[in-house]
Design a protein around this motif. Sequence first.
Motif, PDB file in Angstrom:
ATOM      1  N   GLY A 100       0.800  -1.216   0.000  1.00  0.00           N
ATOM      2  CA  GLY A 100       0.000   0.000   0.000  1.00  0.00           C
ATOM      3  C   GLY A 100       0.836   1.271   0.000  1.00  0.00           C
ATOM      4  N   LEU A 101       2.072   1.211   0.481  1.00  0.00           N
ATOM      5  CA  LEU A 101       2.902   2.404   0.530  1.00  0.00           C
ATOM      6  C   LEU A 101       3.266   2.889  -0.861  1.00  0.00           C
ATOM      7  CD1 LEU A 101       4.396   4.493   2.206  1.00  0.00           C
ATOM      8  CD2 LEU A 101       6.349   2.958   2.253  1.00  0.00           C
ATOM      9  N   SER A 102       3.561   1.976  -1.781  1.00  0.00           N
ATOM     10  CA  SER A 102       3.942   2.399  -3.126  1.00  0.00           C
ATOM     11  C   SER A 102       2.800   3.145  -3.812  1.00  0.00           C
ATOM     12  CB  SER A 102       4.397   1.207  -3.969  1.00  0.00           C
ATOM     13  OG  SER A 102       3.358   0.271  -4.094  1.00  0.00           O
ATOM     14  N   ALA A 103       1.566   2.742  -3.582  1.00  0.00           N
ATOM     15  CA  ALA A 103       0.427   3.452  -4.164  1.00  0.00           C
ATOM     16  C   ALA A 103       0.308   4.853  -3.570  1.00  0.00           C
ATOM     17  CB  ALA A 103      -0.858   2.664  -3.935  1.00  0.00           C
ATOM     18  N   GLU A 104       0.549   4.985  -2.251  1.00  0.00           N
ATOM     19  CA  GLU A 104       0.500   6.296  -1.610  1.00  0.00           C
ATOM     20  C   GLU A 104       1.606   7.205  -2.144  1.00  0.00           C
ATOM     21  OE1 GLU A 104       0.454   6.125   2.674  1.00  0.00           O
ATOM     22  OE2 GLU A 104      -0.740   4.285   2.614  1.00  0.00           O
ATOM     23  N   VAL A 105       2.803   6.656  -2.305  1.00  0.00           N
ATOM     24  CA  VAL A 105       3.925   7.433  -2.823  1.00  0.00           C
ATOM     25  C   VAL A 105       3.648   7.853  -4.262  1.00  0.00           C
ATOM     26  CG1 VAL A 105       6.370   7.344  -3.455  1.00  0.00           C
ATOM     27  CG2 VAL A 105       5.606   6.404  -1.269  1.00  0.00           C
ATOM     28  N   GLU A 106       3.127   6.935  -5.070  1.00  0.00           N
ATOM     29  CA  GLU A 106       2.807   7.275  -6.449  1.00  0.00           C
ATOM     30  C   GLU A 106       1.758   8.383  -6.511  1.00  0.00           C
ATOM     31  OE1 GLU A 106       1.369   5.268 -10.655  1.00  0.00           O
ATOM     32  OE2 GLU A 106       1.527   4.021  -8.863  1.00  0.00           O
ATOM     33  N   ALA A 107       0.729   8.305  -5.671  1.00  0.00           N
ATOM     34  CA  ALA A 107      -0.299   9.342  -5.658  1.00  0.00           C
ATOM     35  C   ALA A 107       0.296  10.691  -5.243  1.00  0.00           C
ATOM     36  CB  ALA A 107      -1.428   8.942  -4.715  1.00  0.00           C
ATOM     37  N   ALA A 108       1.184  10.685  -4.252  1.00  0.00           N
ATOM     38  CA  ALA A 108       1.827  11.921  -3.822  1.00  0.00           C
ATOM     39  C   ALA A 108       2.697  12.511  -4.916  1.00  0.00           C
ATOM     40  CB  ALA A 108       2.656  11.670  -2.560  1.00  0.00           C
TER      41      ALA A 108
ATOM     42  N   VAL B 253       2.342  16.192  -6.724  1.00  0.00           N
ATOM     43  CA  VAL B 253       3.440  17.152  -6.713  1.00  0.00           C
ATOM     44  C   VAL B 253       3.906  17.473  -8.132  1.00  0.00           C
ATOM     45  CG1 VAL B 253       5.853  17.471  -6.037  1.00  0.00           C
ATOM     46  CG2 VAL B 253       4.214  16.553  -4.403  1.00  0.00           C
ATOM     47  N   LEU B 254       3.981  16.463  -8.974  1.00  0.00           N
ATOM     48  CA  LEU B 254       4.485  16.656 -10.340  1.00  0.00           C
ATOM     49  C   LEU B 254       3.399  17.041 -11.335  1.00  0.00           C
ATOM     50  CD1 LEU B 254       6.991  13.670 -10.445  1.00  0.00           C
ATOM     51  CD2 LEU B 254       7.480  16.076  -9.991  1.00  0.00           C
ATOM     52  N   GLY B 255       2.150  17.117 -10.866  1.00  0.00           N
ATOM     53  CA  GLY B 255       1.054  17.535 -11.740  1.00  0.00           C
ATOM     54  C   GLY B 255       0.675  16.525 -12.790  1.00  0.00           C
ATOM     55  N   ARG B 256       0.881  15.266 -12.495  1.00  0.00           N
ATOM     56  CA  ARG B 256       0.504  14.214 -13.454  1.00  0.00           C
ATOM     57  C   ARG B 256      -0.972  13.897 -13.320  1.00  0.00           C
ATOM     58  NH1 ARG B 256       5.261  10.038 -11.922  1.00  0.00           N
ATOM     59  NH2 ARG B 256       7.015  11.235 -12.701  1.00  0.00           N
ATOM     60  N   ALA B 257      -1.540  13.425 -14.403  1.00  0.00           N
ATOM     61  CA  ALA B 257      -2.962  13.072 -14.387  1.00  0.00           C
ATOM     62  C   ALA B 257      -3.210  11.762 -13.674  1.00  0.00           C
ATOM     63  CB  ALA B 257      -3.499  12.961 -15.810  1.00  0.00           C
TER      64      ALA B 257
END
Length: 105
Positions: free
Chosen positions: A89-97, A101-105
């Motif tokens: 679950g941490l990788s999904a949280e990091v990816e969402a963050a 931050v990077l303004g990705r869709a």
Amino acid sequence: MPCYRCGARQTDPVRGASPWKRGVRQEAQVLICPDCQRRHDLDLDTCGTCQSTALICRLGEVECRSCGTVRLARADAFACSGAPPVPPGLSAEVEAALNRVLGRA
């Protein structure tokens, strides 16, 4: 972090730029000492676009410093990099963050 080829430890640099270089090998960031830089068989990863070895690895991405291409690092690359396993679950949280931050869709 020691040189990935010979194990030499980096010392405090004198003023100016460090003679040590960074590279990516098996999708993990490595350091290369000045002596090993003279070798032509460093076995570093290359950019899939321009074949440059001027890569950096950060936060699960590999970026080419020559052409700017960014790609995701293989998920299994972290197993060989010495990094601890990522809790579920941490990788999904990091990816969402990162996306926020990077303004990705």
